[in-house]
Design a protein around this motif. Sequence first.
Motif, PDB file in Angstrom:
ATOM      1  N   ALA A  92      -4.784 -48.832 -31.918  1.00 60.34           N
ATOM      2  CA  ALA A  92      -6.107 -48.236 -31.767  1.00 60.34           C
ATOM      3  C   ALA A  92      -6.444 -47.301 -32.923  1.00 60.34           C
ATOM      4  O   ALA A  92      -7.591 -46.852 -33.030  1.00 60.34           O
ATOM      5  CB  ALA A  92      -6.191 -47.479 -30.445  1.00 60.34           C
ATOM      6  N   GLY A  93      -5.453 -46.992 -33.763  1.00 64.21           N
ATOM      7  CA  GLY A  93      -5.713 -46.178 -34.947  1.00 64.21           C
ATOM      8  C   GLY A  93      -4.978 -44.865 -35.031  1.00 64.21           C
ATOM      9  O   GLY A  93      -5.082 -44.167 -36.047  1.00 64.21           O
ATOM     10  N   ALA A  94      -4.245 -44.494 -33.982  1.00 64.93           N
ATOM     11  CA  ALA A  94      -3.468 -43.256 -34.052  1.00 64.93           C
ATOM     12  C   ALA A  94      -2.372 -43.413 -35.106  1.00 64.93           C
ATOM     13  O   ALA A  94      -1.699 -44.443 -35.146  1.00 64.93           O
ATOM     14  CB  ALA A  94      -2.843 -42.938 -32.698  1.00 64.93           C
ATOM     15  N   PRO A  95      -2.172 -42.413 -35.960  1.00 69.86           N
ATOM     16  CA  PRO A  95      -1.147 -42.549 -36.999  1.00 69.86           C
ATOM     17  C   PRO A  95       0.275 -42.347 -36.505  1.00 69.86           C
ATOM     18  O   PRO A  95       1.216 -42.870 -37.097  1.00 69.86           O
ATOM     19  CB  PRO A  95      -1.529 -41.463 -38.013  1.00 69.86           C
ATOM     20  CG  PRO A  95      -2.276 -40.440 -37.222  1.00 69.86           C
ATOM     21  CD  PRO A  95      -2.986 -41.201 -36.139  1.00 69.86           C
ATOM     22  N   VAL A  96       0.438 -41.590 -35.413  1.00 74.35           N
ATOM     23  CA  VAL A  96       1.779 -41.315 -34.888  1.00 74.35           C
ATOM     24  C   VAL A  96       1.725 -41.254 -33.363  1.00 74.35           C
ATOM     25  O   VAL A  96       0.671 -41.064 -32.766  1.00 74.35           O
ATOM     26  CB  VAL A  96       2.353 -39.979 -35.433  1.00 74.35           C
ATOM     27  CG1 VAL A  96       2.814 -40.122 -36.866  1.00 74.35           C
ATOM     28  CG2 VAL A  96       1.339 -38.848 -35.299  1.00 74.35           C
ATOM     29  N   VAL A  97       2.912 -41.387 -32.752  1.00 72.64           N
ATOM     30  CA  VAL A  97       3.046 -41.376 -31.296  1.00 72.64           C
ATOM     31  C   VAL A  97       4.074 -40.327 -30.905  1.00 72.64           C
ATOM     32  O   VAL A  97       5.187 -40.306 -31.441  1.00 72.64           O
ATOM     33  CB  VAL A  97       3.483 -42.759 -30.769  1.00 72.64           C
ATOM     34  CG1 VAL A  97       3.770 -42.700 -29.270  1.00 72.64           C
ATOM     35  CG2 VAL A  97       2.427 -43.810 -31.075  1.00 72.64           C
ATOM     36  N   PHE A  98       3.710 -39.476 -29.976  1.00 71.03           N
ATOM     37  CA  PHE A  98       4.556 -38.383 -29.514  1.00 71.03           C
ATOM     38  C   PHE A  98       5.215 -38.790 -28.200  1.00 71.03           C
ATOM     39  O   PHE A  98       4.528 -39.154 -27.243  1.00 71.03           O
ATOM     40  CB  PHE A  98       3.685 -37.136 -29.318  1.00 71.03           C
ATOM     41  CG  PHE A  98       4.399 -35.897 -28.867  1.00 71.03           C
ATOM     42  CD1 PHE A  98       5.737 -35.678 -29.129  1.00 71.03           C
ATOM     43  CD2 PHE A  98       3.690 -34.916 -28.182  1.00 71.03           C
ATOM     44  CE1 PHE A  98       6.380 -34.518 -28.716  1.00 71.03           C
ATOM     45  CE2 PHE A  98       4.305 -33.747 -27.763  1.00 71.03           C
ATOM     46  CZ  PHE A  98       5.659 -33.549 -28.027  1.00 71.03           C
ATOM     47  N   VAL A  99       6.554 -38.709 -28.160  1.00 71.85           N
ATOM     48  CA  VAL A  99       7.298 -39.078 -26.956  1.00 71.85           C
ATOM     49  C   VAL A  99       8.173 -37.900 -26.524  1.00 71.85           C
ATOM     50  O   VAL A  99       9.366 -37.853 -26.829  1.00 71.85           O
ATOM     51  CB  VAL A  99       8.157 -40.342 -27.181  1.00 71.85           C
ATOM     52  CG1 VAL A  99       8.768 -40.803 -25.847  1.00 71.85           C
ATOM     53  CG2 VAL A  99       7.331 -41.472 -27.787  1.00 71.85           C
ATOM     54  N   PRO A 100       7.593 -36.917 -25.826  1.00 71.16           N
ATOM     55  CA  PRO A 100       8.429 -35.823 -25.324  1.00 71.16           C
ATOM     56  C   PRO A 100       9.409 -36.336 -24.278  1.00 71.16           C
ATOM     57  O   PRO A 100       9.099 -37.274 -23.535  1.00 71.16           O
ATOM     58  CB  PRO A 100       7.407 -34.858 -24.716  1.00 71.16           C
ATOM     59  CG  PRO A 100       6.228 -35.703 -24.369  1.00 71.16           C
ATOM     60  CD  PRO A 100       6.183 -36.773 -25.425  1.00 71.16           C
ATOM     61  N   GLY A 101      10.575 -35.728 -24.252  1.00 64.92           N
ATOM     62  CA  GLY A 101      11.608 -36.146 -23.304  1.00 64.92           C
ATOM     63  C   GLY A 101      12.636 -37.068 -23.905  1.00 64.92           C
ATOM     64  O   GLY A 101      13.711 -37.256 -23.325  1.00 64.92           O
ATOM     65  N   ALA A 102      12.336 -37.659 -25.048  1.00 69.48           N
ATOM     66  CA  ALA A 102      13.314 -38.501 -25.752  1.00 69.48           C
ATOM     67  C   ALA A 102      14.163 -37.593 -26.632  1.00 69.48           C
ATOM     68  O   ALA A 102      13.665 -37.011 -27.589  1.00 69.48           O
ATOM     69  CB  ALA A 102      12.611 -39.554 -26.589  1.00 69.48           C
TER      70      ALA A 102
END
Length: 260
Positions: A174-184
């Motif tokens: 969709a165009g987001a440059p990065v993905v945040f995965v808290p808890g990993a």
Amino acid sequence: MPDLAARARTLLDLHTAPEILVLANVWDVVSARVVAAVDGVQALATASHSIAATFGYEDGENIPLDLHLDMVRRITAAVDVPVTMDFEAGYGDAGETARRAIEAGAVGGNLEDQMKPLDDAVAAVEAVLRAGRDAGIDFVLNARTDAFIRAERGTDRGALVAEAVRRGRAFLEAGAPVVFVPGAIAREEIEALVEGLGPRKLTVISVPGASLPTRELEQLGVARVSTGPFTQRVALTALQDAAAEVVGGGVLPAGTRNLN
């Protein structure tokens, strides 16, 4: 908005550079100025939890948006580096909240998916990015998936990685440059997320006493590590310990610096 556009481009470049972007989250003007003065700091991130706590509100969009944005505006005006705002799940209208965050001087933001239906979560990502385009900047969206932190206890960790990758890929498309995965936190989970999302696409949070060192995260291909509410807790721990020492008959720490 030439200055905001330049700051946004700088922030985006920091996410794609070979070096990991380390963001010690701030919550008011003095914390922003203190962190910005540290050698090597090139950008700042606000912590919604910490800003809410500053005004006596619980986390989770309980602080009024106007008050939240006012603090962000004060922070962006006080420093010369790009600032990214944590605007939680978007306060009911992610696009409009992003527009107002940009007006307050933010050039990036965190957006929680709260494990909503994926189509709805993707639409919110698209709305935020559209707000950036409308403002003439490359708004740096750190699209967050709560796959780990909203999972039931005992859920298979491999299944959580797969779900985070599924949702993260949709946000990237969709165009987001990065993905945040808290808890990993575990090395093998981070390795799997980087493999699934691609190098320099994953962002994580540093948890006291649990997370990998930032230099190791960089080697694993993580794009960004932030500290969320934990930097405020570090400061409050030092404050409470100092108060206990004085009340108990001692003195303030000898190494205290004049930072304000």
